[in-house]
Design a protein around this motif. Structure first.
Motif, PDB file in Angstrom:
ATOM      1  N   LEU A  62      45.094  16.643   4.464  1.00 12.60           N
ATOM      2  CA  LEU A  62      44.882  17.859   5.239  1.00 12.60           C
ATOM      3  C   LEU A  62      44.748  17.471   6.703  1.00 12.60           C
ATOM      4  O   LEU A  62      44.262  16.385   7.021  1.00 12.60           O
ATOM      5  N   THR A  63      45.185  18.352   7.595  1.00 14.00           N
ATOM      6  CA  THR A  63      45.014  18.102   9.024  1.00 14.00           C
ATOM      7  C   THR A  63      44.450  19.347   9.690  1.00 14.00           C
ATOM      8  O   THR A  63      44.645  20.472   9.212  1.00 14.00           O
ATOM      9  N   GLU A  64      43.747  19.102  10.772  1.00 14.65           N
ATOM     10  CA  GLU A  64      43.198  20.180  11.585  1.00 14.65           C
ATOM     11  C   GLU A  64      43.482  19.792  13.035  1.00 14.65           C
ATOM     12  O   GLU A  64      42.938  18.807  13.528  1.00 14.65           O
ATOM     13  N   GLU A  65      44.374  20.531  13.685  1.00 18.08           N
ATOM     14  CA  GLU A  65      44.776  20.207  15.048  1.00 18.08           C
ATOM     15  C   GLU A  65      44.020  21.070  16.047  1.00 18.08           C
ATOM     16  O   GLU A  65      43.923  22.284  15.885  1.00 18.08           O
ATOM     17  N   HIS A  66      43.475  20.415  17.064  1.00 18.73           N
ATOM     18  CA  HIS A  66      42.766  21.080  18.156  1.00 18.73           C
ATOM     19  C   HIS A  66      43.436  20.666  19.462  1.00 18.73           C
ATOM     20  O   HIS A  66      44.281  19.779  19.488  1.00 18.73           O
ATOM     21  N   ALA A  67      43.036  21.271  20.549  1.00 17.69           N
ATOM     22  CA  ALA A  67      43.642  20.954  21.846  1.00 17.69           C
ATOM     23  C   ALA A  67      43.452  19.490  22.224  1.00 17.69           C
ATOM     24  O   ALA A  67      44.350  18.864  22.779  1.00 17.69           O
ATOM     25  N   SER A  68      42.299  18.923  21.894  1.00 15.86           N
ATOM     26  CA  SER A  68      42.005  17.561  22.347  1.00 15.86           C
ATOM     27  C   SER A  68      41.996  16.502  21.252  1.00 15.86           C
ATOM     28  O   SER A  68      41.909  15.314  21.548  1.00 15.86           O
ATOM     29  N   VAL A 112      43.007  15.538  16.751  1.00 13.87           N
ATOM     30  CA  VAL A 112      43.536  15.869  15.429  1.00 13.87           C
ATOM     31  C   VAL A 112      42.616  15.236  14.393  1.00 13.87           C
ATOM     32  O   VAL A 112      42.315  14.046  14.467  1.00 13.87           O
ATOM     33  N   ARG A 113      42.150  16.048  13.461  1.00 14.38           N
ATOM     34  CA  ARG A 113      41.315  15.550  12.362  1.00 14.38           C
ATOM     35  C   ARG A 113      42.219  15.397  11.148  1.00 14.38           C
ATOM     36  O   ARG A 113      42.946  16.322  10.797  1.00 14.38           O
ATOM     37  N   ILE A 114      42.182  14.211  10.539  1.00 16.20           N
ATOM     38  CA  ILE A 114      43.011  13.919   9.368  1.00 16.20           C
ATOM     39  C   ILE A 114      42.089  13.641   8.192  1.00 16.20           C
ATOM     40  O   ILE A 114      41.198  12.795   8.291  1.00 16.20           O
ATOM     41  N   TRP A 115      42.304  14.347   7.096  1.00 13.55           N
ATOM     42  CA  TRP A 115      41.513  14.154   5.885  1.00 13.55           C
ATOM     43  C   TRP A 115      42.429  13.743   4.743  1.00 13.55           C
ATOM     44  O   TRP A 115      43.503  14.327   4.566  1.00 13.55           O
ATOM     45  N   VAL A 116      41.993  12.777   3.968  1.00 10.84           N
ATOM     46  CA  VAL A 116      42.712  12.367   2.767  1.00 10.84           C
ATOM     47  C   VAL A 116      41.700  12.355   1.624  1.00 10.84           C
ATOM     48  O   VAL A 116      40.557  11.910   1.795  1.00 10.84           O
ATOM     49  N   MET A 117      42.121  12.819   0.464  1.00 11.26           N
ATOM     50  CA  MET A 117      41.221  12.870  -0.692  1.00 11.26           C
ATOM     51  C   MET A 117      40.818  11.461  -1.126  1.00 11.26           C
ATOM     52  O   MET A 117      41.680  10.621  -1.385  1.00 11.26           O
ATOM     53  N   ASP A 118      39.527  11.179  -1.150  1.00 16.10           N
ATOM     54  CA  ASP A 118      38.888   9.958  -1.671  1.00 16.10           C
ATOM     55  C   ASP A 118      39.085   8.694  -0.835  1.00 16.10           C
ATOM     56  O   ASP A 118      38.142   7.948  -0.630  1.00 16.10           O
ATOM     57  N   GLU A 119      40.286   8.407  -0.376  1.00 20.04           N
ATOM     58  CA  GLU A 119      40.536   7.168   0.359  1.00 20.04           C
ATOM     59  C   GLU A 119      41.711   7.364   1.306  1.00 20.04           C
ATOM     60  O   GLU A 119      42.722   7.952   0.941  1.00 20.04           O
TER      61      GLU A 119
END
Length: 99
Positions: free
Chosen positions: A39-45, A47-54
């Protein structure tokens, strides 16, 4: 613990300053973690990147995406935060969830 909290605790990964490095890290994460939910969450400044478990981030993969060699230090100066626990080595970074 709520279902949402339990789910959120299983997603791990870096927060990268927006720009060329964030794009390369996201592409590398997608390649290095094939088959995992990302999953990703993009903001102006940033980017948050999430991956399940590892979440595995190989320096060779990021270097290839950027077209130049990079080091862990190059990632660290562009990573103001992360989710989960972290393990670093010369070859990459591993983010992982505590179970």
């Amino acid at each position: 613990m709520s279902d949402k909290q339990e789910r959120d605790d299983r997603f791990v990964g870096p927060v990268i300053k927006a720009g060329e490095m964030a794009e390369a890290v996201l592409e590398a994460v997608q390649e290095d973690n094939e088959g995992r939910q990302i999953l990703t969450e993009e903001h102006a400044s940033y980017v948050r990147i999430w991956v399940m478990d590892e979440c595995i981030l190989n320096m060779d993969t990021v270097s290839r995406m950027l077209g130049r060699p990079i080091s862990i230090g190059d990632i660290e100066v562009n990573m103001p935060g992360f989710s989960g626990f972290i393990q670093t080595s010369q070859s990459g970074i591993r983010f992982y969830a505590k179970h």
